[in-house]
Design an enzyme around this catalytic site. Structure first.
Site, PDB file in Angstrom:
ATOM      1  N   SER A 137       1.956   3.212  -2.623  1.00 39.09           N
ATOM      2  CA  SER A 137       1.398   4.288  -3.446  1.00 39.09           C
ATOM      3  C   SER A 137       0.110   4.823  -2.828  1.00 39.09           C
ATOM      4  O   SER A 137      -0.168   6.016  -2.894  1.00 39.09           O
ATOM      5  CB  SER A 137       1.142   3.780  -4.868  1.00 39.09           C
ATOM      6  OG  SER A 137       2.366   3.459  -5.485  1.00 39.09           O
ATOM      7  N   GLY A 152       9.651  -1.496  -4.547  1.00 37.76           N
ATOM      8  CA  GLY A 152      10.115  -2.344  -3.471  1.00 37.76           C
ATOM      9  C   GLY A 152      10.703  -3.674  -3.882  1.00 37.76           C
ATOM     10  O   GLY A 152      11.362  -4.319  -3.082  1.00 37.76           O
ATOM     11  N   HIS A 153      10.479  -4.097  -5.100  1.00 34.95           N
ATOM     12  CA  HIS A 153      10.949  -5.429  -5.465  1.00 34.95           C
ATOM     13  C   HIS A 153      12.470  -5.475  -5.549  1.00 34.95           C
ATOM     14  O   HIS A 153      13.113  -4.465  -5.792  1.00 34.95           O
ATOM     15  CB  HIS A 153      10.330  -5.862  -6.787  1.00 34.95           C
ATOM     16  CG  HIS A 153       8.856  -6.104  -6.693  1.00 34.95           C
ATOM     17  ND1 HIS A 153       7.939  -5.082  -6.798  1.00 34.95           N
ATOM     18  CD2 HIS A 153       8.146  -7.213  -6.471  1.00 34.95           C
ATOM     19  CE1 HIS A 153       6.728  -5.576  -6.656  1.00 34.95           C
ATOM     20  NE2 HIS A 153       6.811  -6.866  -6.453  1.00 34.95           N
ATOM     21  N   LYS A 156      -2.426  -1.379   6.773  1.00 35.08           N
ATOM     22  CA  LYS A 156      -3.553  -2.314   6.656  1.00 35.08           C
ATOM     23  C   LYS A 156      -3.937  -2.867   8.019  1.00 35.08           C
ATOM     24  O   LYS A 156      -4.364  -4.013   8.145  1.00 35.08           O
ATOM     25  CB  LYS A 156      -3.208  -3.466   5.698  1.00 35.08           C
ATOM     26  CG  LYS A 156      -2.762  -2.974   4.323  1.00 35.08           C
ATOM     27  CD  LYS A 156      -2.787  -4.071   3.304  1.00 35.08           C
ATOM     28  CE  LYS A 156      -2.246  -3.551   1.966  1.00 35.08           C
ATOM     29  NZ  LYS A 156      -2.270  -4.550   0.913  1.00 35.08           N
ATOM     30  N   SER A 208      40.936 -23.544   0.645  1.00 36.10           N
ATOM     31  CA  SER A 208      40.812 -22.327  -0.188  1.00 36.10           C
ATOM     32  C   SER A 208      39.971 -22.578  -1.442  1.00 36.10           C
ATOM     33  O   SER A 208      40.496 -22.639  -2.537  1.00 36.10           O
ATOM     34  CB  SER A 208      42.190 -21.781  -0.555  1.00 36.10           C
ATOM     35  OG  SER A 208      43.022 -22.783  -1.086  1.00 36.10           O
ATOM     36  N   SER A 255      47.987 -31.580   3.612  1.00 35.24           N
ATOM     37  CA  SER A 255      48.929 -31.390   4.720  1.00 35.24           C
ATOM     38  C   SER A 255      49.980 -32.494   4.743  1.00 35.24           C
ATOM     39  O   SER A 255      51.167 -32.236   5.004  1.00 35.24           O
ATOM     40  CB  SER A 255      48.171 -31.355   6.051  1.00 35.24           C
ATOM     41  OG  SER A 255      47.295 -30.257   6.051  1.00 35.24           O
ATOM     42  N   GLY A 288       0.797  -1.217   0.000  1.00 37.98           N
ATOM     43  CA  GLY A 288       0.000   0.000   0.000  1.00 37.98           C
ATOM     44  C   GLY A 288       0.831   1.268   0.000  1.00 37.98           C
ATOM     45  O   GLY A 288       0.399   2.310   0.466  1.00 37.98           O
TER      46      GLY A 288
END
Lengths: 309, 632
Positions: free
Chosen positions: B37, B112-113, B165, B540, B473, B35
């Site tokens: 707008s 907002g998207h 709302k 890594s 190692s 809501g």
């Protein structure tokens, strides 16, 4: 409401001071970055403020660009007089362009219709002028609050070659870090008054004593009523339709363009204070008197895509 | 046609006297479903800024496109461009203007998207406050977090949490308080200076301008009351003076002024200033405006300064307070938001605009990107449209800046594509990397070459990479034993050992893995400088970090050894029982199970399983001889 009409700068409200500084920054930015800028001067109240800001921005230098007026030949005579006075007073170079083809074809707002007239005598004429003098940046006095599709306009509005405005291809403007880079053939239209409202314009005009066309003030004028709008007959070219007659009415204009396309409002506002008081009370938007906008809700967007300011 | 005689205005624009609050710029974030707008439409409608002819159009449009049945769809007042009106979405930033008797407002209405993150950031960049909408039925959602993060990133300090709302949850105080608690828990990390939750209904106007009669339990301000009184008196005027020179004003030979807008702080004639880049100092002699000289100019004022001395100043320079200077560097770290379809490429040259300066710049490394929904750090090599990453950047020449957190005006930049001229990225500087070019490094009498001569071998990093259990190692240990026997100076950096000390604060997220390797790389570089052959045994998993370490040392000093043992074999060996636990889900982010491994593209040595450790070690030693690191 205060009634003083000679406020000096130090009495500008914080709000107007901020707007003024922001606009001055934009004007300077263009001059620093572009090769050949021009200021579109349409003679109205917004142009008046924009020009005033330019005089301030470069002081003690003069604004380092000419003014350009697109003359459709249908402007009010008062407007043309004001235009020439202003250019002379500040010693600025004034360029005037009229679309020669449109003139030859006899395009006019009465028989050609407002859409075709605007397209040929304003939009096309403007593109011709920008090309003719090779301007790469053009200042316009448009404000975002004027109309819905303007609300998303950038301050630096990018036009690809051929002056095309693509709303999906505009540059995001973050902070005041404007992207002023363009390629050959591309141009930028710049709107230093983007963040001003109509009320800001009038309050600033009053505070800074900026001269405006007398048509903004109410006076008895010869008008006829057509399609619910009051049209002033500025010269003999406007024929009266059967049943129409001229009456002297106390009217003024909120917005000025071609006289057959600019509706007057009945008003008694004869000073800037009156105008501001009237504005605070009014319930109609400024562009409602612009006959060219009302065809469809998105008509401004369409005109802009075509190259209109 | 109206005669202008009506006087039904109840909320009139400012300018009618009374204590004046400075203009407030705020943005609204939320998606169309929240809501947003409608809320802006409500603000315009209730402050009487919707005029008769606009209302006529609105009534017509409501019937045509509206989503509210017979009622006015206020959202249609603000959705500007044709395409979005038809699709029912807001795709761009729109600016709205309204004012009350106490204050003028500019609203940046942003979509907002997630695919419009850049639009939201654009809107936020010029705002002092944000109204974040939440649908009371849905509560705090992923998008709420995203909006909050972007606001925080762009330096917004004041947030209104508009729980909209509320009518659809029966004006429930319990629901409201639950949402607020939820939000505050999450927003703690975002460092807002104020968060004001307000329950409201944009559609019916409750608590927007008009106090709701349905929520007696709510005693806080209405939205407009809060916005009217919000104090954003920023300390920007109290910060050190900064003045990016925009234009040199030279009407004739007698006048030379520097036009620009004060970015922060204040300036008076007589103040000592410095040209940040060159370090040249002078004194301000006049503050020139068309309305006469000023005794003082503050942040936001567009003025023209003249200086007492003939110093070299041009557009792009920054004049700064002499006793509080900005940093001047050519390398810094920054958050970068990417804004074009074409991905950001580290190494590519872009044009950077910072202040009034344009300078070629490269992103030298992307340390991580941030998932805007979870705020997690993720290792990445590029940024796509709408992605945000933490980057190192280098500029062709040094630039003056302040960290964005301290000064939005001098800490922000945009990146421009050098071919299309599109605005490609927006950045916020975190800190300088190579502190000031005027700090010269101590010249060293004994250098790497001298030490190598004494040692009888060249220094190098032997970088063993591969999956856990691949044998890194084991092999590295044998290599070190052999090198030691040959008289070489060696040192072993092992993943497990380092994580017990230097890196014990790091976990196993992608971001932490990147940081782990960065630190190891820096330590290894010091050993190389000391002349040693340093053996590094680290999973890594990301190429970028291995490349980062490679780039820390000179060409030929980095030997990448890929211990290419297939995952099946590693799982079978599972010397520490880690695979078993990872497969049970007891270890998260385990490379090869739920975290990726990017094999090297052109390692110096590849060791396959069939080699066996002793054989593998010999192949490494052979490679060192081939590269003239050891000669015996």
């Amino acid at each position: 409401m205060t009634t003083t009409t000679t406020l000096s700068r130090t009495q500008l409200s914080q709000h107007l001071k901020r707007l003024e500084s922001e606009s001055i920054g934009i004007l300077r930015e263009v001059v620093a970055e572009f090769r050949n800028p021009v200021m579109l001067y349409s003679i109205g109240k917004d142009s008046g403020v924009m020009l005033h800001l330019a005089l301030k921005a470069f002081y003690p230098s003069k604004p380092p660009f000419p003014l350009l007026h697109i003359d459709t030949t249908w402007k009010f005579r008062d407007m043309i007089r004001h235009r020439d006075e202003v250019a002379a007073r500040y010693g600025l170079k004034l360029l005037v362009h009229t679309n020669p083809e449109g003139l030859a074809r006899g395009i006019n707002p009465i028989t050609s219709g407002s859409q075709l007239h605007t397209q040929v005598m304003k939009t096309e004429a403007l593109k011709q002028a920008l090309d003719k003098w090779g301007f790469d940046a053009a200042f316009g006095g448009a404000r975002r609050d004027e109309e819905k599709s303007r609300a998303k306009e950038r301050i630096f509005s990018f036009r690809s070659a051929g002056h095309v405005w693509d709303p999906r291809n505009q540059r995001p403007e973050l902070w005041s870090l404007f992207n002023t880079k363009i390629s050959k053939g591309e141009t930028i239209r710049v709107f230093p008054l983007s963040n001003w409202t109509e009320l800001d314009i009038w309050q600033y005009t009053r505070a800074e004593s900026i001269p405006v066309v007398p048509l903004y003030f109410a006076a008895p004028r010869p008008v006829l009523e057509r399609d619910g709008q009051l049209i002033m007959r500025d010269d003999e070219r406007l024929p009266l339709r059967p049943g129409e007659s001229l009456q002297m009415r106390m009217v003024r204009f909120r917005s000025l363009g071609c006289y057959p396309l600019s509706a007057a409002i009945e008003s008694t506002a004869t000073t800037l204070d009156d105008i501001i008081a009237e504005m605070l009370a009014t319930r109609t938007s400024e562009r409602s008197g612009r006959l060219i906008d009302s065809d469809e809700a998105a008509s401004m967007e369409k005109k802009k895509r075509d190259g209109y300011f | 046609m109206t005669s202008g005689a009506h006087t039904e205005v109840t909320v009139s624009p400012s300018g009618a006297g009374g204590p004046e609050k400075a203009l407030l710029r705020f943005l609204t974030c939320g998606s169309v479903d929240d809501g947003k707008s409608t809320l802006i439409g409500r603000l315009l409608y209730d402050t009487q800024l919707v005029l008769e002819d606009q209302l006529t159009v609105l009534e017509r449009d409501s019937r045509k496109h509206g989503t509210t049945g017979e009622e006015l769809d206020l959202a249609l007042l603000v959705d500007g461009l044709q395409a979005e009106r038809e699709q029912g979405i807001t795709i761009d930033v729109a600016y709205r203007y309204f004012s009350t008797q106490r204050r003028a407002f500019i609203v940046a209405d942003t979509p907002g998207h997630e695919q419009y993150t850049r639009n939201m950031a654009t809107g936020a960049s010029n705002c002092q406050a944000a109204v974040i909408l939440i649908d009371a039925r849905k509560g705090v959602l992923t998008q709420t977090r995203r909006h909050s993060y972007i606001c925080s990133l762009l330096g917004i300090k004041h947030v209104v949490l508009a729980v909209n709302k509320i009518d659809l949850v029966d004006f429930s105080g319990e629901r409201f308080h639950h949402i607020v608690a939820d939000y505050l828990g999450f927003a703690k990390a975002l460092e807002f200076s104020s968060i004001t939750p307000i329950p409201l209904s944009a559609r019916y106007g409750d608590n927007v301008i008009r106090r709701s009669e349905h929520m007696r339990w709510y005693e806080g301000p209405t939205l407009i009351e809060h916005l009217e009184s919000l104090d954003v008196e920023e300390e920007i005027e109290e910060k050190p003076f900064r003045f990016p020179v925009q234009w040199v004003n030279r009407p004739d030979l007698d006048f030379r002024g520097f036009s620009g807008t004060v970015a922060s702080g204040r300036v008076r004639p007589g103040d000592r200033v410095v040209v940040a880049g060159s370090g040249r100092e002078s004194t301000v002699s006049r503050i020139v405006t068309a309305d006469g000289d000023l005794a003082e100019a503050c942040a936001g004022d567009a003025v023209t300064l003249t200086l007492a001395d003939e110093v070299d100043v041009a557009r792009g320079d920054v004049l700064a307070q002499a006793d509080s200077r900005p940093e001047v560097v050519d390398q810094f770290a920054a958050q970068v938001l990417w804004m074009i379809e074409e991905p950001m490429l580290p190494g590519r040259s872009y044009l950077m605009r910072i202040g009034t300066r344009f300078v070629p710049a490269r992103i030298t490394s992307l340390k991580h990107k941030t998932d805007v929904n979870t705020l997690e750090h993720i290792a990445a090599k590029t940024l796509q449209l709408n992605e945000i990453g933490f980057c190192n950047l280098g500029t062709a020449t040094p630039v003056a800046f302040d960290p964005y957190a301290e000064n939005r005006e001098t800490g922000a930049f945009v990146l421009i594509d050098r071919f299309t001229h599109a605005t490609a990225g927006a950045g916020m500087i975190s800190f300088g990397l190579r502190r000031a070019t005027n700090i010269h490094r101590q010249a060293l009498l004994v250098d790497k070459t001298a030490r190598a001569r004494l040692n009888g071998h060249r220094p190098a990093i032997l970088w063993f990479t591969g999956l856990s259990g691949s044998g890194k190692s084991t092999i590295a240990n044998i290599v070190e034993r052999e090198l030691h026997a040959l008289g070489a100076h060696t040192y072993m950096l092992d993943g497990d050992n380092v994580r017990h000390g230097l890196n014990r604060d790091l976990g196993f997220t992608d971001a932490d893995r990147v940081e782990n390797i960065r630190r190891v790389g820096e330590v290894a570089r010091l050993f190389v400088d000391a002349g040693a052959i340093v053996l590094c045994s680290f999973i890594s998993p990301f190429r970028a970090e291995r490349r980062m370490v490679r780039e820390l040392v000179d060409a030929g000093e980095f030997v990448e050894v890929f211990v290419d043992t297939p995952i099946e074999e590693c799982k079978r060996r599972d010397p520490k029982g880690l695979y078993a636990r990872a497969l049970e889900g007891k270890i998260k982010n385990f490379t090869g199970i739920d975290s990726p491994y990017e094999p090297p593209e052109s390692p110096e040595v590849v060791l396959e399983t069939r080699d066996g450790p002793e054989q593998a070690a010999r192949r490494v030693l052979d490679a060192l001889r081939e590269q003239h690191i050891i000669t015996y």
